[in-house]
Design a protein around this motif. Structure first.
Motif, mmCIF file in Angstrom:
data_model
loop_
_atom_site.group_PDB
_atom_site.id
_atom_site.type_symbol
_atom_site.label_atom_id
_atom_site.label_comp_id
_atom_site.label_asym_id
_atom_site.label_seq_id
_atom_site.Cartn_x
_atom_site.Cartn_y
_atom_site.Cartn_z
ATOM 1 N N THR A 28 0.828 -1.208 0.000
ATOM 2 C CA THR A 28 0.000 0.000 0.000
ATOM 3 C C THR A 28 0.864 1.260 0.000
ATOM 4 O O THR A 28 0.603 2.218 -0.733
ATOM 5 N N GLY A 29 1.918 1.246 0.836
ATOM 6 C CA GLY A 29 2.751 2.443 0.987
ATOM 7 C C GLY A 29 3.521 2.803 -0.275
ATOM 8 O O GLY A 29 3.632 3.985 -0.635
ATOM 9 N N ILE A 30 4.083 1.816 -0.934
ATOM 10 C CA ILE A 30 4.802 2.069 -2.188
ATOM 11 C C ILE A 30 3.813 2.330 -3.312
ATOM 12 O O ILE A 30 4.062 3.135 -4.211
ATOM 13 N N GLY A 31 2.670 1.634 -3.233
ATOM 14 C CA GLY A 31 1.655 1.721 -4.281
ATOM 15 C C GLY A 31 1.536 0.394 -5.000
ATOM 16 O O GLY A 31 2.543 -0.151 -5.466
ATOM 17 N N GLU A 32 0.310 -0.133 -5.063
ATOM 18 C CA GLU A 32 0.122 -1.447 -5.650
ATOM 19 C C GLU A 32 0.590 -1.503 -7.091
ATOM 20 O O GLU A 32 1.302 -2.436 -7.498
ATOM 21 N N GLU A 33 0.212 -0.526 -7.896
ATOM 22 C CA GLU A 33 0.610 -0.532 -9.297
ATOM 23 C C GLU A 33 2.130 -0.391 -9.436
ATOM 24 O O GLU A 33 2.746 -1.037 -10.289
ATOM 25 N N ASP A 40 14.105 2.524 0.038
ATOM 26 C CA ASP A 40 13.731 3.787 0.683
ATOM 27 C C ASP A 40 12.516 3.622 1.587
ATOM 28 O O ASP A 40 12.460 4.214 2.678
ATOM 29 N N TYR A 41 11.534 2.839 1.144
ATOM 30 C CA TYR A 41 10.337 2.668 1.973
ATOM 31 C C TYR A 41 10.695 2.044 3.319
ATOM 32 O O TYR A 41 10.228 2.503 4.363
ATOM 33 N N PHE A 42 11.525 1.019 3.292
ATOM 34 C CA PHE A 42 11.873 0.340 4.537
ATOM 35 C C PHE A 42 13.041 1.016 5.268
ATOM 36 O O PHE A 42 13.321 0.689 6.427
ATOM 37 N N GLY A 43 13.722 1.941 4.611
ATOM 38 C CA GLY A 43 14.859 2.609 5.236
ATOM 39 C C GLY A 43 16.089 1.730 5.326
ATOM 40 O O GLY A 43 16.874 1.838 6.283
ATOM 41 N N PHE A 44 16.311 0.878 4.318
ATOM 42 C CA PHE A 44 17.474 -0.004 4.313
ATOM 43 C C PHE A 44 18.679 0.698 3.690
ATOM 44 O O PHE A 44 18.549 1.419 2.700
#
Length: 492
Positions: free
Chosen positions: A113-118, A195-199
């Protein structure tokens, strides 16, 4: 000279030596003889110690004997999706969170959801799901002290390669894709996931080709195992891509299948595509190499051989063998006289959008049906579940004409084979092979001993080909009825 292949499984490590010239498997061994333990501190968790895999490899190699001194290349197959975290000394920080561990599901769902499904589907070709990146997110959130110690993350096969080489750390695009770290659209590490997970990108090892001299056996390992120092480690692949390689399934439209406790259908796709409902998983196949797109589309059916085992244990006459069960099933007409078995009784099925509908029996008549009907309907139901997933693959543009499989498990069952061939329209080719021998031949390709997979697998032993040349109307009617009953159960 010999090629050495390792298959790092959940239950054991298998090692095989393949003669370079003849393609014959001259020695094979596994360790342990009983199933290796899985650590489960909570329901739904599953971990194994990476050091255990290494110790199993050492013992399996010793069982091969003196022939290993003539090894000229090494290939590695491994259980997919596991997370291994090591510190700057290459020491595991915690046990590996392996493929069947479900704790990271919420992290993958939030990332979808956060990154975007598409965006996920068009770049990762999957939802982040319960794969390696989500497992790492769990460690970052729940075990921050362990996360702070991480120098590199890797998959089980990467860890074994590191141990063989004495510390060289690298990975492959195929491996990164199975962990949801690879952006297929831009052909690079996924910035969206990192970036989403901050790795930190520093956690990702050097990327090397799947077929190449990735590293070499170090002096210490040579003294321990008897393999010559400097022997190239020249191939690495997850167990399902490697199973496809073992059957020389490398070209678009080709299909590899297995039918053990669970069943897998693995097809090769020649362009970047995905299932918009994410019912199948798409990874880089072992021969994926821009501009030649080769993707592996993986369908997993949890309730296959385990249903057959349940039928033997709970329905068939006591003491009956699997071949005798197969004979019983053959006494019943195609379609089991209106009886259908929905085989999804081994947990949530991704092909059903991660729902757990359980197994069920439909259309039973107390005046007609007996044990043999139930057994045949189970065998047909397993085949229908395979066909259902193959229909998803066809919707992605795959033209499926041949299904290749090892001569084992459900593919020993003629009812299953005939039904699958009839409702898919594909011929079924059976071969004598296994994952460790396939990894050995893969090492031959990577080391330049074989020019390509066709040369590497020219001696692959073909056992039989199944085609249904008779009228398939009864099979198609039974499949249509099964689909109606599945729709009734799922409500979709």
């Amino acid at each position: 000279m010999y090629l050495l292949g390792y298959d790092i499984g959940t239950s054991s490590v298998k090692a095989s030596l393949v003669d370079v010239k003849t393609g014959e498997c001259v020695a094979s061994a596994q360790y342990p003889d009983a199933e290796a333990p899985i650590i489960a501190h909570r329901q739904g968790w599953a971990e194994q110690e990476p050091e255990m895999w290494w110790n199993e490899l050492v013992e399996a190699t010793k069982r091969l004997g003196d022939k290993v001194k003539d090894t000229c290349a090494i290939g590695i197959s491994y259980q997919m999706h596991g997370l291994v975290c090591v510190d700057k000394n290459g020491e595991p920080i915690r046990p590996s969170i392996i493929w069947c561990d479900g704790r990271a599901v919420p992290y993958g769902e939030r990332a979808f959801t956060g990154i975007g499904e598409e965006r996920c589907l068009s770049t990762l070709l999957n939802s982040p799901g319960n794969f390696t990146a989500s497992k790492l997110a769990w460690v970052k959130d729940i075990e921050p002290d362990n996360y702070a110690k991480i120098d590199k993350i890797m998959l089980p096969g990467d860890y074994i390669a590191m141990r063989l080489s004495g510390g060289i750390v690298n990975t492959t695009i195929s491996g990164l894709s199975e962990g949801m770290f690879w952006n297929f659209k831009d052909n690079k590490l996924s910035d969206e996931v990192m970036d989403y997970f901050g790795f930190s990108r520093d956690m990702i090892p050097e990327i090397v080709p799947t077929f190449a001299k990735q590293s070499v056996v170090c002096d210490a390992v040579s003294r321990l195992l008897g393999i010559p120092a400097g022997t190239p480690i020249s191939y690495r692949g997850g167990d399902q891509p490697n199973n496809a390689l073992s059957l020389n399934v490398m070209k678009p439209g080709e299909i590899a299948a297995t039918g053990g406790t669970s069943g897998v259908v693995y097809g090769v796709l020649g362009d970047v595509n995905y299932d918009p409902k994410s019912r199948v998983n798409t990874f880089a196949h072992v021969n994926h190499n821009q501009p030649d797109v080769r993707l592996g589309v993986l369908l997993c059916i949890n309730g296959t051989g385990i249903l057959n085992a349940w039928m033997r244990r709970s329905v068939a006459p006591e003491g009956i063998s699997y071949p005798e069960m197969n004979d019983m099933a053959e006494t019943v007409p195609v379609g089991s006289e209106g009886l259908s078995v929905i085989p999804f009784g081994n947990g949530a099925e991704r092909v059903l959008n991660n729902t757990d509908i359980g197994a069920s029996v439909h259309g039973i008549s107390f005046n007609i049906h007996r044990k043999a009907h139930l057994i045949r309907a189970a065998h047909e139901g397993i085949a229908f579940s395979f066909a259902y997933g193959i229909d998803v693959m066809k919707s992605m543009g795959m033209d499926i004409k041949t299904i290749k499989a090892g001569h084992a498990n459900m593919f020993l069952n003629s009812t299953f084979r005939n039904t699958l061939a009839a409702v898919t329209g594909a011929s079924i080719e059976l071969y004598e092979t296994d994952g460790a021998a396939g990894a050995a031949r893969g090492a031959g390709i990577g080391a330049g001993i074989y020019k390509d997979s066709d040369e590497a697998f020219k001696t692959l032993r073909h056992i039989s080909t199944e085609r249904v040349d008779t009228d398939v109307t009864d099979y198609e009617k039974a499949y249509a009825l099964w689909l109606e009953r599945l729709k009734m159960v799922t409500g979709k």
